[in-house]
Design a protein around this motif. Structure first.
Motif, PDB file in Angstrom:
ATOM      1  N   ASP A 244       0.802  -1.225   0.000  1.00 54.78           N
ATOM      2  CA  ASP A 244       0.000   0.000   0.000  1.00 54.78           C
ATOM      3  C   ASP A 244       0.834   1.274   0.000  1.00 54.78           C
ATOM      4  O   ASP A 244       0.287   2.358  -0.154  1.00 54.78           O
ATOM      5  CB  ASP A 244      -0.977   0.012   1.184  1.00 54.78           C
ATOM      6  CG  ASP A 244      -0.249   0.032   2.503  1.00 54.78           C
ATOM      7  OD1 ASP A 244       0.951  -0.344   2.523  1.00 54.78           O
ATOM      8  OD2 ASP A 244      -0.859   0.414   3.507  1.00 54.78           O
ATOM      9  N   HIS A 245       2.139   1.147   0.179  1.00 55.67           N
ATOM     10  CA  HIS A 245       2.980   2.345   0.152  1.00 55.67           C
ATOM     11  C   HIS A 245       3.377   2.592  -1.298  1.00 55.67           C
ATOM     12  O   HIS A 245       4.219   1.875  -1.848  1.00 55.67           O
ATOM     13  CB  HIS A 245       4.199   2.115   1.040  1.00 55.67           C
ATOM     14  CG  HIS A 245       5.015   3.335   1.258  1.00 55.67           C
ATOM     15  ND1 HIS A 245       4.572   4.392   2.015  1.00 55.67           N
ATOM     16  CD2 HIS A 245       6.260   3.678   0.823  1.00 55.67           C
ATOM     17  CE1 HIS A 245       5.498   5.329   2.038  1.00 55.67           C
ATOM     18  NE2 HIS A 245       6.539   4.920   1.313  1.00 55.67           N
TER      19      HIS A 245
ATOM     20  N   LEU B  78       7.083   2.772  -2.669  1.00 55.18           N
ATOM     21  CA  LEU B  78       7.767   1.480  -2.609  1.00 55.18           C
ATOM     22  C   LEU B  78       7.239   0.560  -3.710  1.00 55.18           C
ATOM     23  O   LEU B  78       7.996  -0.135  -4.386  1.00 55.18           O
ATOM     24  CB  LEU B  78       7.546   0.839  -1.236  1.00 55.18           C
ATOM     25  CG  LEU B  78       8.190  -0.524  -1.036  1.00 55.18           C
ATOM     26  CD1 LEU B  78       9.705  -0.439  -1.202  1.00 55.18           C
ATOM     27  CD2 LEU B  78       7.855  -1.097   0.333  1.00 55.18           C
TER      28      LEU B  78
ATOM     29  N   PRO C 245      13.718  -2.419   6.003  1.00 60.20           N
ATOM     30  CA  PRO C 245      14.160  -2.269   4.607  1.00 60.20           C
ATOM     31  C   PRO C 245      14.975  -3.492   4.185  1.00 60.20           C
ATOM     32  O   PRO C 245      15.596  -4.131   5.014  1.00 60.20           O
ATOM     33  CB  PRO C 245      15.037  -1.024   4.660  1.00 60.20           C
ATOM     34  CG  PRO C 245      15.526  -0.961   6.067  1.00 60.20           C
ATOM     35  CD  PRO C 245      14.497  -1.614   6.922  1.00 60.20           C
TER      36      PRO C 245
ATOM     37  N   ARG D 237      10.517   2.438   8.553  1.00 58.46           N
ATOM     38  CA  ARG D 237      11.046   1.430   7.656  1.00 58.46           C
ATOM     39  C   ARG D 237      10.390   1.471   6.286  1.00 58.46           C
ATOM     40  O   ARG D 237      11.046   1.235   5.277  1.00 58.46           O
ATOM     41  CB  ARG D 237      10.833   0.039   8.253  1.00 58.46           C
ATOM     42  CG  ARG D 237      11.966  -0.325   9.127  1.00 58.46           C
ATOM     43  CD  ARG D 237      11.651  -1.525   9.910  1.00 58.46           C
ATOM     44  NE  ARG D 237      12.755  -1.754  10.831  1.00 58.46           N
ATOM     45  CZ  ARG D 237      12.918  -2.851  11.478  1.00 58.46           C
ATOM     46  NH1 ARG D 237      12.062  -3.818  11.346  1.00 58.46           N
ATOM     47  NH2 ARG D 237      13.939  -2.999  12.280  1.00 58.46           N
ATOM     48  N   THR D 238       9.091   1.725   6.304  1.00 57.61           N
ATOM     49  CA  THR D 238       8.396   1.688   5.016  1.00 57.61           C
ATOM     50  C   THR D 238       8.931   2.753   4.048  1.00 57.61           C
ATOM     51  O   THR D 238       9.351   2.392   2.947  1.00 57.61           O
ATOM     52  CB  THR D 238       6.887   1.806   5.245  1.00 57.61           C
ATOM     53  OG1 THR D 238       6.509   0.753   6.130  1.00 57.61           O
ATOM     54  CG2 THR D 238       6.117   1.681   3.962  1.00 57.61           C
ATOM     55  N   PRO D 239       8.976   4.041   4.439  1.00 58.91           N
ATOM     56  CA  PRO D 239       9.554   5.006   3.500  1.00 58.91           C
ATOM     57  C   PRO D 239      11.034   4.761   3.230  1.00 58.91           C
ATOM     58  O   PRO D 239      11.504   4.969   2.107  1.00 58.91           O
ATOM     59  CB  PRO D 239       9.352   6.355   4.189  1.00 58.91           C
ATOM     60  CG  PRO D 239       9.053   6.069   5.593  1.00 58.91           C
ATOM     61  CD  PRO D 239       8.457   4.711   5.640  1.00 58.91           C
ATOM     62  N   LEU D 240      11.721   4.220   4.242  1.00 59.94           N
ATOM     63  CA  LEU D 240      13.147   3.945   4.053  1.00 59.94           C
ATOM     64  C   LEU D 240      13.351   2.855   3.023  1.00 59.94           C
ATOM     65  O   LEU D 240      14.226   2.953   2.151  1.00 59.94           O
ATOM     66  CB  LEU D 240      13.753   3.527   5.396  1.00 59.94           C
ATOM     67  CG  LEU D 240      15.263   3.378   5.427  1.00 59.94           C
ATOM     68  CD1 LEU D 240      15.910   4.720   5.195  1.00 59.94           C
ATOM     69  CD2 LEU D 240      15.710   2.814   6.775  1.00 59.94           C
ATOM     70  N   SER D 241      12.515   1.825   3.087  1.00 57.95           N
ATOM     71  CA  SER D 241      12.683   0.747   2.104  1.00 57.95           C
ATOM     72  C   SER D 241      12.293   1.240   0.718  1.00 57.95           C
ATOM     73  O   SER D 241      12.909   0.830  -0.271  1.00 57.95           O
ATOM     74  CB  SER D 241      11.882  -0.487   2.510  1.00 57.95           C
ATOM     75  OG  SER D 241      10.555  -0.129   2.768  1.00 57.95           O
ATOM     76  N   ALA D 242      11.307   2.147   0.648  1.00 53.61           N
ATOM     77  CA  ALA D 242      10.956   2.717  -0.654  1.00 53.61           C
ATOM     78  C   ALA D 242      12.142   3.485  -1.216  1.00 53.61           C
ATOM     79  O   ALA D 242      12.509   3.311  -2.392  1.00 53.61           O
ATOM     80  CB  ALA D 242       9.755   3.650  -0.499  1.00 53.61           C
TER      81      ALA D 242
ATOM     82  N   GLU E 126      11.084  10.584  -6.369  1.00 50.89           N
ATOM     83  CA  GLU E 126      10.529   9.556  -5.475  1.00 50.89           C
ATOM     84  C   GLU E 126      11.272   9.548  -4.146  1.00 50.89           C
ATOM     85  O   GLU E 126      10.676   9.490  -3.066  1.00 50.89           O
ATOM     86  CB  GLU E 126      10.652   8.173  -6.126  1.00 50.89           C
ATOM     87  CG  GLU E 126       9.827   7.989  -7.386  1.00 50.89           C
ATOM     88  CD  GLU E 126       8.380   7.665  -7.062  1.00 50.89           C
ATOM     89  OE1 GLU E 126       8.102   7.387  -5.879  1.00 50.89           O
ATOM     90  OE2 GLU E 126       7.543   7.730  -7.983  1.00 50.89           O
TER      91      GLU E 126
ATOM     92  N   SER F  49       9.995  10.185  -0.233  1.00 55.31           N
ATOM     93  CA  SER F  49      10.205   9.284   0.902  1.00 55.31           C
ATOM     94  C   SER F  49      10.945  10.000   2.014  1.00 55.31           C
ATOM     95  O   SER F  49      10.613   9.858   3.207  1.00 55.31           O
ATOM     96  CB  SER F  49      11.008   8.064   0.469  1.00 55.31           C
ATOM     97  OG  SER F  49      10.272   7.329  -0.481  1.00 55.31           O
TER      98      SER F  49
ATOM     99  N   GLN G 106       8.700  12.275   3.905  1.00 55.22           N
ATOM    100  CA  GLN G 106       7.808  11.539   4.802  1.00 55.22           C
ATOM    101  C   GLN G 106       8.529  11.180   6.093  1.00 55.22           C
ATOM    102  O   GLN G 106       8.005  11.344   7.195  1.00 55.22           O
ATOM    103  CB  GLN G 106       7.311  10.273   4.109  1.00 55.22           C
ATOM    104  CG  GLN G 106       6.173   9.641   4.882  1.00 55.22           C
ATOM    105  CD  GLN G 106       5.717   8.338   4.267  1.00 55.22           C
ATOM    106  OE1 GLN G 106       5.943   8.104   3.082  1.00 55.22           O
ATOM    107  NE2 GLN G 106       5.078   7.524   5.072  1.00 55.22           N
TER     108      GLN G 106
ATOM    109  N   ALA H 261      -0.605   4.535   3.423  1.00 61.20           N
ATOM    110  CA  ALA H 261       0.852   4.526   3.368  1.00 61.20           C
ATOM    111  C   ALA H 261       1.453   5.895   3.066  1.00 61.20           C
ATOM    112  O   ALA H 261       2.536   6.214   3.525  1.00 61.20           O
ATOM    113  CB  ALA H 261       1.313   3.543   2.324  1.00 61.20           C
ATOM    114  N   ASP H 262       0.719   6.698   2.342  1.00 59.06           N
ATOM    115  CA  ASP H 262       1.343   7.957   1.945  1.00 59.06           C
ATOM    116  C   ASP H 262       1.016   9.120   2.877  1.00 59.06           C
ATOM    117  O   ASP H 262       1.297  10.261   2.569  1.00 59.06           O
ATOM    118  CB  ASP H 262       0.926   8.312   0.505  1.00 59.06           C
ATOM    119  CG  ASP H 262      -0.567   8.173   0.333  1.00 59.06           C
ATOM    120  OD1 ASP H 262      -1.218   7.702   1.298  1.00 59.06           O
ATOM    121  OD2 ASP H 262      -1.086   8.531  -0.737  1.00 59.06           O
TER     122      ASP H 262
END
Lengths: 233, 608
Positions: free
Chosen positions: A8-9, A12, A102, B376-381, B405, B409, B412, B543-544
């Motif tokens: 959902d992100h 990513l 990550p 973690r989510t924005p970091l992994s993006a 992009e 991230s 965020q 998520a955003d």
């Protein structure tokens, strides 16, 4: 190889999608649980990459439902939840692999390849057919000791044929596994790629490996069939 | 003292020592008194016995002496010492006695005893045998027994006979005794040469019967002036009083004294024995008491220790239960019903505290998990984007896209970090309010303008209803953050084509700020926790969105700091957050008396 990416992100999702596509994966995506559930049930995927915290239906519920209804698709859980209990819980619910964010893209790709090999019951990452060698880990192809450069799509097609060697694969099978939902289904796309592949694999060798079964589809010759059938597409 | 058990046992032992000591001392003293009384009475008995024996010895001695004296006296009475022996040849003769003429008719030829008569100028007053050398030894015919010495006196004090008394003092007759009755005895104590003697003086007489065999004739003696006629009868010898004698016997008291000394020594020995026995009894009692006290003490200490252990068992149980508490299990595994009433409040309080602690710990854990998740989510993006971009050469346009992009991230993460820092500063109390007088209406409009593009993007309409010039003393930055957060929230949870109303008005000395949306509403259960950190009404996240469930927590903290309140009403048609801030004395600055509702349409609806 076709994967379903449920995440959902958006940033990513976008980045992953690009990365996977560039590696020759056909990628379908879903941004919430409902959409993911629908896609996973309607199409035939090699692997589903599943985030756990999803709008509408969360990932663990999806996984549980799928396993309950007998869906056998390999599921790789990709989540920010990193505690051991989360991992154990995810794996116990029927996940085939678990990766925390990550992550390194290389690791994700390697795990995906491993999952795909596992789904075809192949342990050795190098598939040898006659004098053709396909290294599924390094994604390199050699014939008669000479390395052959293939585009990701071509490689994916060859690997698919190799996984089903000795068996006829239909055009629709190839389509389903190598192309995503947005690819336009024109009847000769598969034929065109088969031709490219033949040019690179079989040209200059006495024994053609890619065979055409008229009216059925294509087949990669298995070792024992070597030399018995000589058909040209 | 670190251990209750140890301190209790020490106190108990001390108490026990004092108690035992007192009891033993009392017992010892009581027994000592009893023993001493007994000893005293026994001693009295000994004394009495000793006295009895002494008097017995004395009386025995006296009795013996008196007997001897009597015996001697009887012998003296029967002896011839007082008589003269005359031999008559059967003829009547007269004897001229020194006292006068007496015709003594003598019958027969046998010797006869004749009383010697002492002539004291009184005729026949007394006859006494004349002591003579021959009869001296024969006075008692036999040698008299025991008395150390004796003396026999005639009535006139003439010493008739005595035991050999060379060294002895002569015993003197005193006149008192001469006047005494016949046959009386007198006991005296005399001291001779420092030696004590018992003396018995006996007054006796020679019996007249001794004269029975004698015949006396008295010669008539013519009296002067006698003229014839009947001659008066001459007094007979029988008419004379019997001759009196005195016998004095003396006996040394030395044997009695020796006996008494023996008695004394016996008495002393007995007394010493008695004393010794009492002392022995006491020391035996003492030793016994020591042993009993020691054994009792030891027994009670051991028993007391056991009792203490038993008594402290609930405490041990509680302590065990407490020591089992760890970061995984905050429950106190002990039933308060089984605990004694003293420990129950402690256990209850502990349970409550642990429960709160457990919840707090759980919240903290959840918060850190949430933070890590949100980061973690924005970091992994970000990382995936970079990795994908670097896998092969790309065109400038593609790089630009990736960088965009990545920036998204990064932003965020920046927002999240900012919020976390805000909360951390709030927790640490490091947030300083820079209060100044400001117009809330203007500030509200500014905020609305800020979020307007986002609302437009989602097809939402944003309206501002604000009184003109609502003044308030507050920190503009914080108030702005509060309003933007609420507006973002309203945008995020709104339904498509919904609307958002922001209103500012003054009411009862308060400034009211209201943000109303037309979203899905918040369930009553979620409403209770809506201001908690990382709480989301919808557990699946968008998520955003940059809020990560922290926005409302920050809003609440800021409003609290400003001294205001925030309320939430929610239903099917949407939710309304209403903030009331105290206007204070700045309210009078507002010139506008009537609330002039100016509808400010901040945004037009933009369809996707």
């Amino acid at each position: 190889m076709r994967v379903l990416l449920i995440e959902d992100h958006k940033p990513l999702l976008k980045a992953l999608r690009r990365g996977l596509e560039e590696e020759g994966f056909a990628v379908d995506s879903a941004e919430d649980g409902e959409e993911g559930d629908y896609k996973a049930r309607t199409a035939n995927y090699d692997v589903v990459i599943l985030d756990l915290m999803l709008p509408k239906i969360d990932g663990l519920t999806l996984l549980k439902e799928w396993r309950k209804s007998g869906l056998k698709t390999h599921v790789l859980v990709l989540t920010a939840k990193d505690t051991t209990s989360d991992k154990v819980h995810g794996l116990d619910l029927g996940a085939d692999d678990y990766l925390t964010k990550p992550f390194q893209l290389e690791e994700l790709l390697a795990r995906l390849r491993a999952l795909i090999r596992r789904s075809h019951q192949i342990k050795d990452p190098i598939i040898r057919i006659s004098n053709l060698e396909i290294d599924t880990a390094a994604r390199t192809v050699k014939r008669g000791g000479q390395s052959i450069h293939l585009t990701p799509r071509e490689y994916a097609l060859l690997q698919f044929l190799a996984f089903h060697r000795g068996k006829v694969v239909t055009r629709s099978m190839i389509w389903e596994h190598l192309y995503d939902e947005y690819d336009e289904n024109t009847s000769n796309v598969v034929d065109v790629y088969i031709r490219y592949l033949r040019t690179k694999i079989d040209k200059g060798f006495d024994t053609p490996l890619i065979l055409t079964r008229w009216g059925e589809g294509y087949m990669l010759r298995a070792d024992e069939d070597n030399g018995k059938e000589k058909e040209h597409g | 003292m670190t251990s209750i058990r140890l301190s209790l046992i020490v106190y108990f032992s001390a108490l026990l020592l004092v108690g035992l000591g007192a009891v033993c001392l009392l017992f010892y003293m009581q027994t000592q008194t009893t023993l001493e009384q007994k000893e005293e009475s026994t001693r009295m008995l000994y004394v009495k016995e000793f006295q009895n024996r002494c008097s017995e010895a004395h009386s025995q001695f006296d009795k013996q002496l008196v007997q001897q004296t009597r015996f001697l006296a009887s012998r003296a009475r029967g002896s011839n010492a007082f008589f003269e022996t005359l031999v008559s040849a059967g003829s009547v003769s007269s004897v001229l006695l020194p006292g006068g003429q007496v015709n003594v008719p003598l019958v027969g030829l046998h010797p006869q005893l004749v009383w010697k008569r002492y002539n004291r100028g009184r005729p026949f007053d007394l006859f006494l045998a004349q002591r003579n050398a021959e009869s001296r030894e024969d006075a008692f015919e036999v040698e008299p027994p025991d008395p150390a010495h004796y003396q026999l006196f005639a009535a006139d004090g003439e010493l008739m006979q005595q035991s050999s008394l060379e060294s002895q003092e002569q015993i003197k007759l005193d006149d008192d005794f001469r006047r005494a009755e016949l046959y009386t005895e007198r006991l005296d104590m005399v001291s001779i040469n420092g030696q004590k003697f018992r003396r018995v003086t006996f007054k006796g007489s020679v019996p007249k019967s001794r004269l029975a065999s004698m015949s006396f004739s008295s010669r008539w003696v013519p009296q002067a002036g006698f003229k014839g006629g009947f001659r008066p009868r001459r007094p007979s010898i029988f008419d004379a009083p019997a001759p009196v004698f005195y016998l004095m016997c003396e006996e040394s008291l030395a044997p009695v004294h020796a006996q008494i000394a023996r008695f004394q020594s016996e008495f002393n020995t007995n007394l010493a024995d008695l004393k010794q026995a009492t002392q022995d009894d006491l020391s035996k009692l003492n030793a016994r008491l020591w042993w009993i006290a020691l054994a009792t003490f030891a027994g009670l200490v051991v028993g007391g220790f056991g009792v203490l252990c038993l008594g402290l068992r609930p405490l041990n149980r509680l302590s065990d239960a407490v020591s089992r508490v760890n970061e995984r299990d905050f429950e106190l595994h002990v039933s308060t019903l089984n605990l004694p009433s003293e420990l129950r409040p402690i256990a209850d309080r502990l349970k409550k505290t642990l429960e709160q602690l457990g919840k707090a710990f759980e919240r903290e854990k959840q918060a850190s998990a949430d933070i890590s998740h949100e980061l973690r989510t924005p970091l992994s993006a970000l990382l995936t984007n970079l990795e994908v971009a670097l896998r092969k050469p790309r065109s400038a346009e593609q790089y630009r896209e990736v960088l965009e992009e990545c920036r998204g991230s990064g932003q965020q993460m920046y927002h999240l970090v900012e919020r976390l820092l805000s909360l951390a500063r709030l927790d640490a109390g490091a947030v300083q309010m820079k209060n100044q007088i400001l117009d809330v209406s203007t500030l509200a409009r500014q905020c609305a303008n800020l979020v307007k593009p986002i609302a437009e993007e989602r097809g939402l309409s944003l309206r501002v209803h604000a009184d003109t010039a609502v003044h308030l003393k507050a920190d503009p930055d914080k108030l702005r953050e509060v309003l933007t957060n609420l507006l973002h929230n309203a945008i995020e949870y709104n339904r498509p084509e919904g609307s958002i109303h922001l209103s500012v008005r003054r009411e009862n000395g308060h400034v009211q700020l209201e943000v109303r949306d037309t979203g899905i509403g918040i369930s009553p259960k979620a409403r209770e926790r809506i201001f908690e950190r990382f709480f989301r009404a919808d557990p699946s996240r968008q998520a955003d969105t940059p809020h990560a469930g922290l926005g409302l927590a920050i809003v609440k903290s800021y409003v609290d700091l400003m001294g205001g309140t925030i309320d939430l009403t929610s239903g099917d048609e949407g939710s309304t957050f209403c903030i009331a801030l105290p206007a204070g004395d700045v309210a009078s600055m507002d010139t506008a008396k009537e609330p002039l509702a100016m509808a400010f349409v901040a945004s037009t609806r933009v369809l996707q």
